[in-house]
Design an enzyme around this catalytic site. Structure first.
Site, PDB file in Angstrom:
ATOM      1  N   GLY A 167       0.800  -1.214   0.000  1.00  0.00           N
ATOM      2  CA  GLY A 167       0.000   0.000   0.000  1.00  0.00           C
ATOM      3  C   GLY A 167       0.838   1.272   0.000  1.00  0.00           C
ATOM      4  N   SER A 168       2.082   1.166   0.431  1.00  0.00           N
ATOM      5  CA  SER A 168       2.950   2.348   0.450  1.00  0.00           C
ATOM      6  C   SER A 168       3.605   2.580  -0.906  1.00  0.00           C
ATOM      7  CB  SER A 168       4.023   2.177   1.537  1.00  0.00           C
ATOM      8  OG  SER A 168       3.396   2.014   2.789  1.00  0.00           O
ATOM      9  N   SER A 190       6.511   4.061   4.619  1.00  0.00           N
ATOM     10  CA  SER A 190       6.235   2.787   5.285  1.00  0.00           C
ATOM     11  C   SER A 190       5.426   3.061   6.545  1.00  0.00           C
ATOM     12  CB  SER A 190       7.544   2.073   5.658  1.00  0.00           C
ATOM     13  OG  SER A 190       7.261   0.901   6.390  1.00  0.00           O
ATOM     14  N   LYS A 191       4.250   2.487   6.586  1.00  0.00           N
ATOM     15  CA  LYS A 191       3.414   2.679   7.766  1.00  0.00           C
ATOM     16  C   LYS A 191       4.181   2.247   9.024  1.00  0.00           C
ATOM     17  CE  LYS A 191      -0.818   1.016   9.919  1.00  0.00           C
ATOM     18  NZ  LYS A 191      -2.125   0.386   9.777  1.00  0.00           N
ATOM     19  N   THR A 192       4.750   1.062   8.974  1.00  0.00           N
ATOM     20  CA  THR A 192       5.404   0.512  10.171  1.00  0.00           C
ATOM     21  C   THR A 192       6.874   0.929  10.288  1.00  0.00           C
ATOM     22  OG1 THR A 192       5.986  -1.419   8.853  1.00  0.00           O
ATOM     23  CG2 THR A 192       3.967  -1.572  10.167  1.00  0.00           C
ATOM     24  N   PHE A 193       7.489   1.268   9.182  1.00  0.00           N
ATOM     25  CA  PHE A 193       8.924   1.556   9.090  1.00  0.00           C
ATOM     26  C   PHE A 193       9.764   0.366   9.558  1.00  0.00           C
ATOM     27  CE2 PHE A 193      12.341   4.613   8.408  1.00  0.00           C
ATOM     28  CZ  PHE A 193      11.754   5.453   7.466  1.00  0.00           C
ATOM     29  N   THR A 194       9.207  -0.818   9.414  1.00  0.00           N
ATOM     30  CA  THR A 194       9.967  -2.026   9.763  1.00  0.00           C
ATOM     31  C   THR A 194       9.948  -3.020   8.610  1.00  0.00           C
ATOM     32  OG1 THR A 194       7.980  -2.988  10.728  1.00  0.00           O
ATOM     33  CG2 THR A 194       9.464  -1.885  12.253  1.00  0.00           C
ATOM     34  N   THR A 195       9.288  -2.682   7.518  1.00  0.00           N
ATOM     35  CA  THR A 195       9.167  -3.626   6.404  1.00  0.00           C
ATOM     36  C   THR A 195      10.545  -3.864   5.776  1.00  0.00           C
ATOM     37  OG1 THR A 195       6.936  -2.849   6.042  1.00  0.00           O
ATOM     38  CG2 THR A 195       7.948  -4.031   4.221  1.00  0.00           C
ATOM     39  N   GLU A 237      11.853  -4.981   2.988  1.00  0.00           N
ATOM     40  CA  GLU A 237      12.208  -4.465   1.654  1.00  0.00           C
ATOM     41  C   GLU A 237      12.444  -2.956   1.702  1.00  0.00           C
ATOM     42  OE1 GLU A 237       9.711  -6.493   2.326  1.00  0.00           O
ATOM     43  OE2 GLU A 237       9.259  -7.872   0.673  1.00  0.00           O
ATOM     44  N   GLY A 267      -2.664  -0.077   5.285  1.00  0.00           N
ATOM     45  CA  GLY A 267      -1.735   0.184   4.187  1.00  0.00           C
ATOM     46  C   GLY A 267      -2.428   0.328   2.841  1.00  0.00           C
ATOM     47  N   ARG A 268      -3.367  -0.560   2.557  1.00  0.00           N
ATOM     48  CA  ARG A 268      -4.018  -0.537   1.241  1.00  0.00           C
ATOM     49  C   ARG A 268      -5.039   0.583   1.111  1.00  0.00           C
ATOM     50  NH1 ARG A 268      -4.688  -5.010   4.163  1.00  0.00           N
ATOM     51  NH2 ARG A 268      -6.747  -5.712   4.850  1.00  0.00           N
ATOM     52  N   GLN A 271      -4.481  -5.627  -4.522  1.00  0.00           N
ATOM     53  CA  GLN A 271      -4.164  -5.579  -3.089  1.00  0.00           C
ATOM     54  C   GLN A 271      -5.417  -5.237  -2.298  1.00  0.00           C
ATOM     55  OE1 GLN A 271      -1.672  -2.472  -1.443  1.00  0.00           O
ATOM     56  NE2 GLN A 271      -1.246  -3.664   0.399  1.00  0.00           N
ATOM     57  N   GLU A 295      -6.090  -8.633  -0.439  1.00  0.00           N
ATOM     58  CA  GLU A 295      -5.532  -8.564   0.918  1.00  0.00           C
ATOM     59  C   GLU A 295      -6.655  -8.337   1.925  1.00  0.00           C
ATOM     60  OE1 GLU A 295      -2.594  -5.482   2.348  1.00  0.00           O
ATOM     61  OE2 GLU A 295      -1.184  -7.130   2.180  1.00  0.00           O
ATOM     62  N   HIS A 315      -6.484  -8.497 -26.817  1.00  0.00           N
ATOM     63  CA  HIS A 315      -5.575  -9.236 -27.697  1.00  0.00           C
ATOM     64  C   HIS A 315      -4.701 -10.205 -26.921  1.00  0.00           C
ATOM     65  CE1 HIS A 315      -6.601  -6.760 -31.206  1.00  0.00           C
ATOM     66  NE2 HIS A 315      -6.789  -5.817 -30.298  1.00  0.00           N
ATOM     67  N   LYS A 356       7.245 -14.021   5.380  1.00  0.00           N
ATOM     68  CA  LYS A 356       8.246 -13.047   5.847  1.00  0.00           C
ATOM     69  C   LYS A 356       9.163 -13.682   6.886  1.00  0.00           C
ATOM     70  CE  LYS A 356       5.253  -8.923   5.603  1.00  0.00           C
ATOM     71  NZ  LYS A 356       4.629  -7.842   6.352  1.00  0.00           N
TER      72      LYS A 356
HETATM   73  O1  LIG Z   1       3.767   0.424   4.852  1.00  0.00           O
HETATM   74  P1  LIG Z   1       4.453  -0.772   5.407  1.00  0.00           P
HETATM   75  O2  LIG Z   1       4.323  -0.874   6.891  1.00  0.00           O
HETATM   76  O3  LIG Z   1       5.898  -0.792   4.969  1.00  0.00           O
HETATM   77  O4  LIG Z   1       3.754  -2.049   4.822  1.00  0.00           O
HETATM   78  C1  LIG Z   1       3.748  -2.309   3.448  1.00  0.00           C
HETATM   79  C2  LIG Z   1       2.740  -3.351   3.079  1.00  0.00           C
HETATM   80  O5  LIG Z   1       3.044  -4.559   3.724  1.00  0.00           O
HETATM   81  C3  LIG Z   1       1.859  -5.216   4.126  1.00  0.00           C
HETATM   82  O6  LIG Z   1       1.779  -5.127   5.512  1.00  0.00           O
HETATM   83  C4  LIG Z   1       1.844  -6.648   3.696  1.00  0.00           C
HETATM   84  O7  LIG Z   1       3.059  -7.281   3.964  1.00  0.00           O
HETATM   85  C5  LIG Z   1       0.740  -4.425   3.473  1.00  0.00           C
HETATM   86  O8  LIG Z   1      -0.455  -4.544   4.124  1.00  0.00           O
HETATM   87  C6  LIG Z   1       1.316  -3.058   3.471  1.00  0.00           C
HETATM   88  O9  LIG Z   1       0.655  -2.214   2.569  1.00  0.00           O
END
Ligand SMILES: O=P(O)(O)OC[C@H]1O[C@](O)(CO)[C@@H](O)[C@@H]1O
Length: 553
Positions: free
Chosen positions: A164-165, A215-220, A222, A277-278, A359, A363, A394, A517
């Site tokens: 979602g970010s 990043s909503k959580t700032f822990t993702t 990637e 997030g979404r 998503q 999701e 096509h 994950k």
């Molecule tokens: O914004 P964040 O915390 O980095 O999360 C990114 C995405 O990862 C998810 O939590 C799924 O892994 C989604 O719901 C979210 O949009």
């Protein structure tokens, strides 16, 4: 909530499906009712949008009785009560004990919106404060008042985020490219595949690049890894002279992690845990959109979204467009065993819209556990897919026309193009295909018609089209501008809400993404350790071994 399939209306719908739905022939329904289009289409009109949006549900397996029964199901499933609870800030995300109030982010109508008794609009660092900050900052970047460390105007935006970010900002900036600043280059880096970041940085100049770490959580994993890579690139390229504060901002709910990363909290645009997030493109996560299209356009985007919120909240069920859209999805999923939902926009600007909706829909409702913790005994979230047309015609439309699956399809078109080139010829051809596809899917082609064209007998079955494939046609009565896009997105948001409310699943959590994950984290360590990993199945051990052999050779 009793399970959806034990509600009285569910049984009535099953009988109705046996008596009417199973034998329903769309073209006959039109032949016997000249008012069918008027009866089953709905027009969304509001001061919040510049153009009406017509939702034509008439090419669906729908009679007056079907609609009444579906609305009865919605009532028995408590859809209105759940909707009102959402707007009231109740903790309807019951597994995470959170309110679901993304509607506050686009509350341009001044509704009172509270969570735990707190006015989320006007409190300190609330919705209005953040919007003000986004306006100030985006104005400064667009005008060049905000300068990079070497005094140059910033002209490259790199949004680093995933899910979602990422998908919201990507989709919206693409959809509103017509309104975008021509002197700005945008990159959206989401994938942990280093190629994504490398390609974005390849032609970027550190003097003029702004990184938005979203990043909503700032822990993702990637996003944190990509953000660190960007930071190192920036510091290395600038010989340590680069000023992070001028080139990195954070869009997040997690101030502690943002500060730890090295971004000054003054350069953080916040939001709250009640924004999923979404559903976050309306929040600070939309900063790339604001910088690209300007705040006034972003405000129109919010206004169109709010107008659809108001419609969803206030329109009587029978006229409530997202309610009808959501119930049709339940009708096909649970009473016709449809497994999919195709969304095909006849609009190149909307080329990432289906990816965004994937998503949103999957999701949210890709769940099998209901509110009491038991497994549902019915089908839930459809597989949503799509591509812009006419391209999709096509590629995979062969299967939609002649395959064995029932694929309820949405088509989207605007009456006016932003680019009416060649005397509007392109737009007319686009529109002709939009009408033709829905018609062809409905009427099909009989053996007699095929034969009348001189087709030999052995080829006739191959050229036969059974037809009777349901579609919903969405027609924007002007161009798709920010407000119309906002309204379209929210149509799908609330459609998804209605599905989840009937299915009694929590549309607002996403536990299903966690297991992969956790395993990836464990395996990442093992890739640097001797051996082929611990406690895995034989295939995984074998693959890790082969990977190590080749990767290290
Ligand atoms: O914004 P964040 O915390 O980095 O999360 C990114 C995405 O990862 C998810 O939590 C799924 O892994 C989604 O719901 C979210 O949009």
């Amino acid at each position: 909530m009793p399970p959806a399939n034990t509600l009285p209306a569910w049984a009535e719908l099953q009988t109705h499906r046996e008596n009417v739905g199973k034998n329903f022939v769309l073209k006959e329904a039109f032949a016997s009712d000249k008012d069918r289009f008027e009866k089953f289409s709905r027009t969304f009109s509001s001061a919040g949008v510049s153009a009406d949006i017509i939702f034509d549900f008439s090419k669906n397996f729908l009679t007056g009785e079907t609609l009444d029964l579906l609305l009865k199901l919605a009532q028995q499933a408590g859809v209105e009560r759940k909707r009102d609870a959402m707007f009231a800030g109740e903790k309807i995300n019951f597994t995470e004990k959170r309110a679901v109030l993304h509607t506050a982010l686009r509350n341009v109508g001044g509704w009172e919106m509270k969570v735990d008794g707190k006015d989320v609009m006007n409190c300190s660092r609330g919705v209005n404060d953040v919007l003000k900050h986004m306006k100030e900052f985006s104005d400064q970047v667009r005008s060049g008042e905000w300068k990079g460390f070497s005094g140059k105007k910033l002209n490259t935006i790199v949004n680093i985020g995933i899910g979602g970010s990422d998908l919201g900002p990507v989709m919206v900036t693409e959809a509103l490219r017509y309104y975008g600043a021509n002197d700005m280059t945008l990159h959206f880096v989401s994938n942990i595949d280093g190629t994504h970041m490398a390609e974005a940085l390849k032609h970027s100049n550190p003097d003029t690049t702004l990184f938005l770490v979203a990043s909503k959580t700032f822990t993702t994993a990637e996003t944190c890894t990509n953000a660190n890579t960007a930071k190192h690139w920036f510091l290395e390229k600038t010989g340590g002279k680069g000023d992070i504060a001028k080139h990195f901002v954070a869009l997040s709910t997690n101030e502690a992690e943002v500060t730890k990363f090295g971004i000054d909290s003054r350069n953080m645009f916040g939001f709250e845990s009640w924004v999923g997030g979404r559903y976050s493109v309306w929040s600070a996560i939309g900063l790339s959109v604001v910088i690209y299209i300007g705040f006034d356009n972003f405000h129109k985007f919010l206004s169109g979204a709010h107008a659809m919120d108001k419609h969803f909240r206030e329109a009587p069920l029978k006229h409530n467009i997202p309610i009808i859209g959501g119930l049709l999805s339940v009708w096909y999923s649970d009473f016709f065993q449809a497994q999919t939902h195709l969304v095909a926009p006849f609009d190149q600007y909307l080329h990432r819209f289906p990816a965004y909706l994937q998503q949103l829909s999957m999701e949210s409702n890709g769940k099998s556990i209901s509110s009491d913790g038991s497994s549902v005994k019915y089908t839930t979230g459809p597989i949503l897919f799509g591509e812009p047309c006419t391209n999709a015609q096509h590629s995979f439309f062969q299967l939609v026309h002649q395959g064995t699956k029932l694929i309820p399809t949405d088509f989207i078109l605007s009456a006016k193009s932003h680019n009416p080139i060649s005397g509007n010829q392109h737009q007319k051809m686009l529109a002709s295909n939009y009408f033709a596809q829905a018609e062809a899917l409905m009427v099909g082609k009989t053996d007699d018609q095929v034969k009348a064209e001189g087709t030999p007998d052995d080829l006739t079955p191959h050229k036969r089209f059974l037809g009777n494939r349901p579609t919903t046609s969405i027609l924007v009565g002007g161009t798709i501008g920010p407000a119309e896009l906002g309204a379209l997105i929210v149509y799908y948001e609330h459609l998804t809400f209605v599905e989840g409310a009937v299915w009694d699943v929590n549309s607002f959590d996403q536990w299903g993404v966690e297991l992969g994950k956790v395993l990836a984290k464990k395996i990442l360590k093992e890739l640097d350790e001797p051996g082929d990993g611990e406690g895995h199945d034989n295939s995984t051990v074998g693959l890790i071994g082969v990977f190590k052999k080749y990767a290290n050779s």
